[in-house]
Design an enzyme around this catalytic site. Structure first.
Site, PDB file in Angstrom:
ATOM      1  N   CYS A   2       1.101  -1.413  -0.151  1.00 43.20           N
ATOM      2  CA  CYS A   2      -0.066   0.081  -0.093  1.00 43.20           C
ATOM      3  C   CYS A   2       0.813   1.218  -0.076  1.00 43.20           C
ATOM      4  O   CYS A   2       2.118   1.086   0.213  1.00 43.20           O
ATOM      5  CB  CYS A   2      -0.826  -0.005   1.259  1.00 43.20           C
ATOM      6  SG  CYS A   2      -1.914  -1.500   1.530  1.00 43.20           S
ATOM      7  N   ARG A  27       1.034   1.584  -6.108  1.00 42.15           N
ATOM      8  CA  ARG A  27       1.451   0.793  -5.092  1.00 42.15           C
ATOM      9  C   ARG A  27       0.223   0.095  -4.600  1.00 42.15           C
ATOM     10  O   ARG A  27       0.098  -0.834  -3.695  1.00 42.15           O
ATOM     11  CB  ARG A  27       2.082   1.537  -3.711  1.00 42.15           C
ATOM     12  CG  ARG A  27       3.192   2.201  -3.821  1.00 42.15           C
ATOM     13  CD  ARG A  27       3.688   2.839  -2.692  1.00 42.15           C
ATOM     14  NE  ARG A  27       4.242   1.804  -1.552  1.00 42.15           N
ATOM     15  CZ  ARG A  27       5.169   1.315  -1.678  1.00 42.15           C
ATOM     16  NH1 ARG A  27       6.424   1.443  -2.632  1.00 42.15           N
ATOM     17  NH2 ARG A  27       5.442   0.420  -0.542  1.00 42.15           N
ATOM     18  N   TRP A  74      -3.846  -1.737  -1.295  1.00 45.79           N
ATOM     19  CA  TRP A  74      -3.685  -3.093  -2.166  1.00 45.79           C
ATOM     20  C   TRP A  74      -4.040  -4.086  -1.153  1.00 45.79           C
ATOM     21  O   TRP A  74      -3.456  -4.505  -0.283  1.00 45.79           O
ATOM     22  CB  TRP A  74      -2.438  -3.376  -3.021  1.00 45.79           C
ATOM     23  CG  TRP A  74      -2.487  -4.062  -3.737  1.00 45.79           C
ATOM     24  CD1 TRP A  74      -2.896  -4.375  -5.212  1.00 45.79           C
ATOM     25  CD2 TRP A  74      -1.951  -5.512  -3.715  1.00 45.79           C
ATOM     26  NE1 TRP A  74      -2.761  -5.359  -5.973  1.00 45.79           N
ATOM     27  CE2 TRP A  74      -2.206  -6.281  -4.892  1.00 45.79           C
ATOM     28  CE3 TRP A  74      -1.500  -6.484  -2.841  1.00 45.79           C
ATOM     29  CZ2 TRP A  74      -1.766  -7.615  -5.253  1.00 45.79           C
ATOM     30  CZ3 TRP A  74      -1.108  -7.726  -2.982  1.00 45.79           C
ATOM     31  CH2 TRP A  74      -1.128  -8.363  -4.205  1.00 45.79           C
ATOM     32  N   ASN A  98       1.296  -0.007   5.867  1.00 49.59           N
ATOM     33  CA  ASN A  98       1.682  -0.820   4.628  1.00 49.59           C
ATOM     34  C   ASN A  98       2.523  -1.998   5.345  1.00 49.59           C
ATOM     35  O   ASN A  98       3.371  -1.871   5.839  1.00 49.59           O
ATOM     36  CB  ASN A  98       2.412  -0.003   3.748  1.00 49.59           C
ATOM     37  CG  ASN A  98       3.253  -0.561   2.500  1.00 49.59           C
ATOM     38  OD1 ASN A  98       2.747  -1.744   2.078  1.00 49.59           O
ATOM     39  ND2 ASN A  98       4.493  -0.458   2.451  1.00 49.59           N
ATOM     40  N   GLY A  99       2.160  -3.040   4.837  1.00 52.17           N
ATOM     41  CA  GLY A  99       2.761  -4.329   5.301  1.00 52.17           C
ATOM     42  C   GLY A  99       1.794  -5.556   5.593  1.00 52.17           C
ATOM     43  O   GLY A  99       0.632  -5.198   5.372  1.00 52.17           O
ATOM     44  N   GLU A 483       9.437 -11.874 -21.988  1.00 50.85           N
ATOM     45  CA  GLU A 483       9.152 -10.416 -21.437  1.00 50.85           C
ATOM     46  C   GLU A 483       8.072  -9.950 -22.246  1.00 50.85           C
ATOM     47  O   GLU A 483       7.174  -9.166 -21.763  1.00 50.85           O
ATOM     48  CB  GLU A 483      10.510  -9.602 -21.597  1.00 50.85           C
ATOM     49  CG  GLU A 483      10.496  -8.101 -20.945  1.00 50.85           C
ATOM     50  CD  GLU A 483       9.598  -7.748 -19.873  1.00 50.85           C
ATOM     51  OE1 GLU A 483       9.520  -8.768 -18.872  1.00 50.85           O
ATOM     52  OE2 GLU A 483       9.284  -6.873 -19.245  1.00 50.85           O
ATOM     53  N   LYS A 487       4.643  -8.805 -20.901  1.00 47.60           N
ATOM     54  CA  LYS A 487       3.917  -7.189 -20.921  1.00 47.60           C
ATOM     55  C   LYS A 487       2.698  -7.319 -21.627  1.00 47.60           C
ATOM     56  O   LYS A 487       1.622  -6.323 -21.108  1.00 47.60           O
ATOM     57  CB  LYS A 487       4.807  -6.280 -21.928  1.00 47.60           C
ATOM     58  CG  LYS A 487       6.155  -5.948 -21.310  1.00 47.60           C
ATOM     59  CD  LYS A 487       6.216  -4.704 -20.507  1.00 47.60           C
ATOM     60  CE  LYS A 487       5.947  -5.425 -18.809  1.00 47.60           C
ATOM     61  NZ  LYS A 487       7.107  -5.766 -18.189  1.00 47.60           N
ATOM     62  N   GLU A 490      -0.079  -8.512 -18.899  1.00 49.30           N
ATOM     63  CA  GLU A 490      -0.472  -7.736 -17.735  1.00 49.30           C
ATOM     64  C   GLU A 490      -1.137  -6.587 -18.095  1.00 49.30           C
ATOM     65  O   GLU A 490      -2.035  -6.158 -17.319  1.00 49.30           O
ATOM     66  CB  GLU A 490       0.871  -7.407 -16.924  1.00 49.30           C
ATOM     67  CG  GLU A 490       1.994  -6.705 -17.442  1.00 49.30           C
ATOM     68  CD  GLU A 490       3.314  -6.618 -16.645  1.00 49.30           C
ATOM     69  OE1 GLU A 490       2.785  -6.598 -15.377  1.00 49.30           O
ATOM     70  OE2 GLU A 490       4.168  -6.218 -17.099  1.00 49.30           O
ATOM     71  N   HIS A 506       7.872 -28.732 -30.098  1.00 47.25           N
ATOM     72  CA  HIS A 506       7.538 -29.761 -28.650  1.00 47.25           C
ATOM     73  C   HIS A 506       6.037 -29.586 -28.071  1.00 47.25           C
ATOM     74  O   HIS A 506       5.861 -30.158 -27.147  1.00 47.25           O
ATOM     75  CB  HIS A 506       8.728 -29.941 -27.785  1.00 47.25           C
ATOM     76  CG  HIS A 506       9.970 -30.108 -28.386  1.00 47.25           C
ATOM     77  ND1 HIS A 506      10.275 -31.329 -28.803  1.00 47.25           N
ATOM     78  CD2 HIS A 506      11.121 -29.408 -28.646  1.00 47.25           C
ATOM     79  CE1 HIS A 506      11.620 -31.448 -29.253  1.00 47.25           C
ATOM     80  NE2 HIS A 506      11.879 -30.069 -29.218  1.00 47.25           N
ATOM     81  N   LYS A 605       2.560  -2.454  -8.012  1.00 47.44           N
ATOM     82  CA  LYS A 605       3.995  -2.150  -8.375  1.00 47.44           C
ATOM     83  C   LYS A 605       5.002  -2.955  -7.594  1.00 47.44           C
ATOM     84  O   LYS A 605       5.869  -3.254  -8.054  1.00 47.44           O
ATOM     85  CB  LYS A 605       4.345  -0.558  -8.601  1.00 47.44           C
ATOM     86  CG  LYS A 605       5.632  -0.239  -9.015  1.00 47.44           C
ATOM     87  CD  LYS A 605       5.678  -0.350 -10.329  1.00 47.44           C
ATOM     88  CE  LYS A 605       7.100  -0.107 -11.143  1.00 47.44           C
ATOM     89  NZ  LYS A 605       7.146  -0.711 -12.447  1.00 47.44           N
TER      90      LYS A 605
HETATM   91  C1  F6R Z   1       6.067  -6.628 -14.826  1.00 49.32           C
HETATM   92  C2  F6R Z   1       6.719  -6.278 -13.327  1.00 49.32           C
HETATM   93  C3  F6R Z   1       6.710  -7.258 -12.300  1.00 49.32           C
HETATM   94  C4  F6R Z   1       8.174  -7.026 -11.354  1.00 49.32           C
HETATM   95  C5  F6R Z   1       8.137  -7.888 -10.265  1.00 49.32           C
HETATM   96  C6  F6R Z   1       9.397  -7.774  -9.547  1.00 49.32           C
HETATM   97  O1  F6R Z   1       6.012  -5.619 -15.532  1.00 49.32           O
HETATM   98  O2  F6R Z   1       6.821  -5.176 -13.150  1.00 49.32           O
HETATM   99  O3  F6R Z   1       6.793  -8.757 -12.808  1.00 49.32           O
HETATM  100  O4  F6R Z   1       9.128  -7.197 -12.153  1.00 49.32           O
HETATM  101  O5  F6R Z   1       7.006  -7.719  -9.553  1.00 49.32           O
HETATM  102  O6  F6R Z   1       9.388  -6.524  -8.930  1.00 49.32           O
HETATM  103  P1  F6R Z   1      10.818  -5.893  -8.588  1.00 49.32           P
HETATM  104  O7  F6R Z   1      11.863  -5.747  -9.767  1.00 49.32           O
HETATM  105  O8  F6R Z   1      10.511  -4.470  -7.748  1.00 49.32           O
HETATM  106  O9  F6R Z   1      11.493  -7.013  -7.534  1.00 49.32           O
END
Ligand code: F6R
Length: 610
Positions: A2, A27, A74, A98-99, A483, A487, A490, A506, A605
């Site tokens: 959060c 967040r 969150w 937060n936590g 990747e 992208k 998500e 396969h 995030k």
């Molecule tokens: C996808 C994305 C997540 C982060 C993952 C790790 O676009 O951003 O998959 O890469 O949650 O986060 P960090 O890099 O902050 O440890």
């Protein structure tokens, strides 16, 4: 996961708190709320959903006052609802958190037995009741918070108000981030730097096990045991504009286009072009250490894990060091074999991802040295690491990581070059080529972004209705395929898979028909011929084939339905360029679909839960 904010000053605090929350919405955005000292009591406004709902509530019932706290949530404990939204109140106390409090069940039982009425499903409300109980015993707010914290197990960054002490906020931190902003006539606190940038650049970072009393004139930091902490504030030179959209429709698009700058900043001062080498003092290893490393173990999650997979190619090819890559959540608790000769590299944008943090701590406890590659200064992972090789991407606000991915690639490549030079596995000529190649990357990335933007947007428009998309790549292009698929999934909610191109036959080849776009990464590298065959296999099954290839690759042009070209670069540098059209593709598909690009559903995030 959060965001929390706090303000003590002379201005009306509600707009400042809401502004801070907006910068922290990445967040979490299930609900939001404020608590403000107002005419001798604490008043609370809360609303489910995005911040605009809270703003509406504030328009209807304004909150006057100069001292307050705020929260964007969150959900972890309890579904998103107004009752579960923060701040939580018990008697004269209001708390944002937060936590995750791990011993919440036991605390809930105890508080209920003591006659407390608990109205929400959250762990945070329990903290409010614990502080209230201490205030009832005659303690002032600081001592009450200190005593209540002794009862807590788990992770928290909290900010607490008491209606009995209207001139202050008490904050505390364990495992979740918390920063104090020291303004001219006001003191702020927040979970992250961007929330504070419009108000001050002078910031004090709380460490785990510390708390602070915040008043208009500043902050007094102590340990939870009450020992004074002397710490100089740090000057943060991120500009507020860097944390805003700068005219782009979404943060994600802005961050995609920021990549040349982010790479330039990340390379700054680290390329030793005169000696075909890297200035590697930040990696915290002596020349002897570098020679003695027996294995590198890369730990990361999500996009950072994909960067780590590319890092393995770099480390094995250039430094000839056996390297394994682990998804951090699968590594932890597995009792994996880690030896003192191992170098653990934890890769994380936020530096707060709990799985990566815990995995790195486990490896460290087994005797490995921990080097982290992190973007957020002084976050939890750097603090537990032996050394940190920071990426300098600046704040990344879009939930989908873009510029942090490419800067992670840069640091991993620099690490491999630095190790390779020390281990005698990389000669000066080859290292020189790579160092020069890195130096030229920013302008090549700029050219690829501006040169492919329209073409990729057109492709996204054409294939926006595709229900499945495959991404294929070999060698260094495999993590880029993963990747690209992540992208797209998500932010546009389109089903996408990234595959090692050689693996397609396969199984996944069965998915292919004339409705499935297959995006094949085939830069001119040592895998090119075989990737081309895979592209042909897909084409023979009537797939719609989009090639991402090196300029002038006529064979790729012939078999692709659509071709996106990148300039010719060394094999190790191609990922920096091939990932760009993939990021743009997912961005435009999501934008055409009208999804919430910067805050996709169900995501946050910074993932500080398991
Ligand atoms: C996808 C994305 C997540 C982060 C993952 C790790 O676009 O951003 O998959 O890469 O949650 O986060 P960090 O890099 O902050 O440890």
């Amino acid at each position: 996961m959060c965001g929390i904010v706090g303000y003590v000053g002379q201005e009306l605090c509600a707009p400042i708190l809401v502004d801070g929350l907006r910068r922290l919405e990445y967040r979490g955005y299930d609900s939001a709320g404020l608590a403000v000292h107002s005419s001798g009591k604490i008043e609370v406004r809360r609303a489910v959903g995005k911040l605009r709902n809270l703003e509406k509530a504030l328009d209807e019932r304004p909150l006057p006052g100069n001292v307050g706290i705020g929260h964007t949530r969150w959900a972890t404990h309890g579904r998103p609802s107004e009752t579960n939204a923060h701040p939580h109140v018990a008697g004269p106390i209001a708390v944002v958190h937060n936590g995750i409090i791990e011993n919440h069940l036991e605390l809930r039982r105890r508080l209920k037995e003591a006659g407390c009425t608990i109205v929400s499903d959250t762990d945070t409300e329990l903290v409010a009741h614990l502080v209230h109980a201490e205030v009832e015993r005659g303690k002032d707010l600081e001592s009450a918070v200190r005593a209540a914290l002794r009862e807590l197990e788990g992770a928290y960054a909290i900010a607490v108000l008491s209606s009995k002490e209207p001139d202050r906020i008490v904050i505390a931190k364990q495992s979740s981030p918390l920063v104090i902003g020291l303004g001219e006539d006001a003191t702020h606190c927040a979970s992250d730097i961007p929330a504070l940038l419009p108000y001050t650049r002078s910031m004090l970072f709380l460490e785990d096990g510390e708390m602070a009393v915040i008043e208009q004139g500043g902050a007094v930091v102590t340990t939870l045991d009450g020992k004074a902490v002397e710490r100089e504030p740090r000057h943060i030179d991120w500009s507020p504009v860097m944390a805003e959209k700068a005219g782009y429709k979404h943060f994600m698009l802005k961050e995609i286009f920021e990549q040349p700058r982010a790479i330039e900043d990340t390379l700054r001062g680290r390329l030793d072009r005169a000696n075909a080498d890297i200035h590697g003092h930040e990696v915290g290893l002596s020349e002897e250490d570098a020679k003695g490393i027996e294995r590198v173990l890369l730990l990361a999650c999500g996009t950072s894990h994909h960067a780590a997979l590319a890092g393995r190619y770099y480390l094995e090819a250039l430094a000839k060091v056996p390297t394994s890559v682990e998804i951090a959540s699968e590594f932890r608790g597995r009792d994996a074999v880690v030896r003192p000769g191992d170098l653990v590299v934890a890769v994380s944008q936020s530096g707060e991802t709990l799985d990566t943090l815990v995995a790195a701590k486990e490896a460290k406890a087994k005797g490995a040295k921990v080097l982290s590659i992190v973007n957020v200064i002084d976050s939890a992972i750097p603090r537990m690491s032996d050394a940190t090789f920071y990426t300098h991407a600046g704040p990344e606000i879009g939930v989908a990581s873009t510029k942090c991915f490419s800067t992670q690639l840069a640091n991993l490549l620099m690490l491999a070059i630095w190790l390779g030079r020390r281990r005698g596995t990389l000669d000066a000529a080859r290292a020189g080529e790579l160092v020069e190649g890195l130096a030229h990357l920013p302008h090549q990335m700029k050219d690829v972004l501006s040169g492919t933007r329209q073409l990729v947007a057109n492709l996204a428009r054409r294939y926006v209705e595709a229900r499945d998309v495959l991404f294929l790549g070999r060698g260094l292009s495999f993590p880029i395929a993963l990747e690209g698929a992540l992208k797209l999934k998500e932010i546009s909610y389109v089903h996408a898979e990234g595959y090692a191109a050689g693996e397609m036959k396969h199984g996944p080849i069965a998915l292919i028909d004339n409705k499935v776009p297959v995006i094949v990464l085939l830069p001119k590298d040592s895998h090119h011929e075989r990737s081309l065959s895979n592209l042909q296999e897909a084409k023979a099954r009537e797939a719609i084939v989009i090639g991402i290839a090196t300029e002038g690759d006529e064979a790729a042009r012939e078999v692709s339905d659509d071709l996106v070209e990148i300039p010719a670069v060394a094999e190790e540098l191609a990922p920096f360029l091939t990932v760009l059209p993939l990021q743009l593709y997912s961005y435009y598909v999501a934008d055409f679909k009208g999804t919430d690009v910067d805050q996709p559903r169900n995501l946050a995030k910074t993932v500080t839960v398991e």
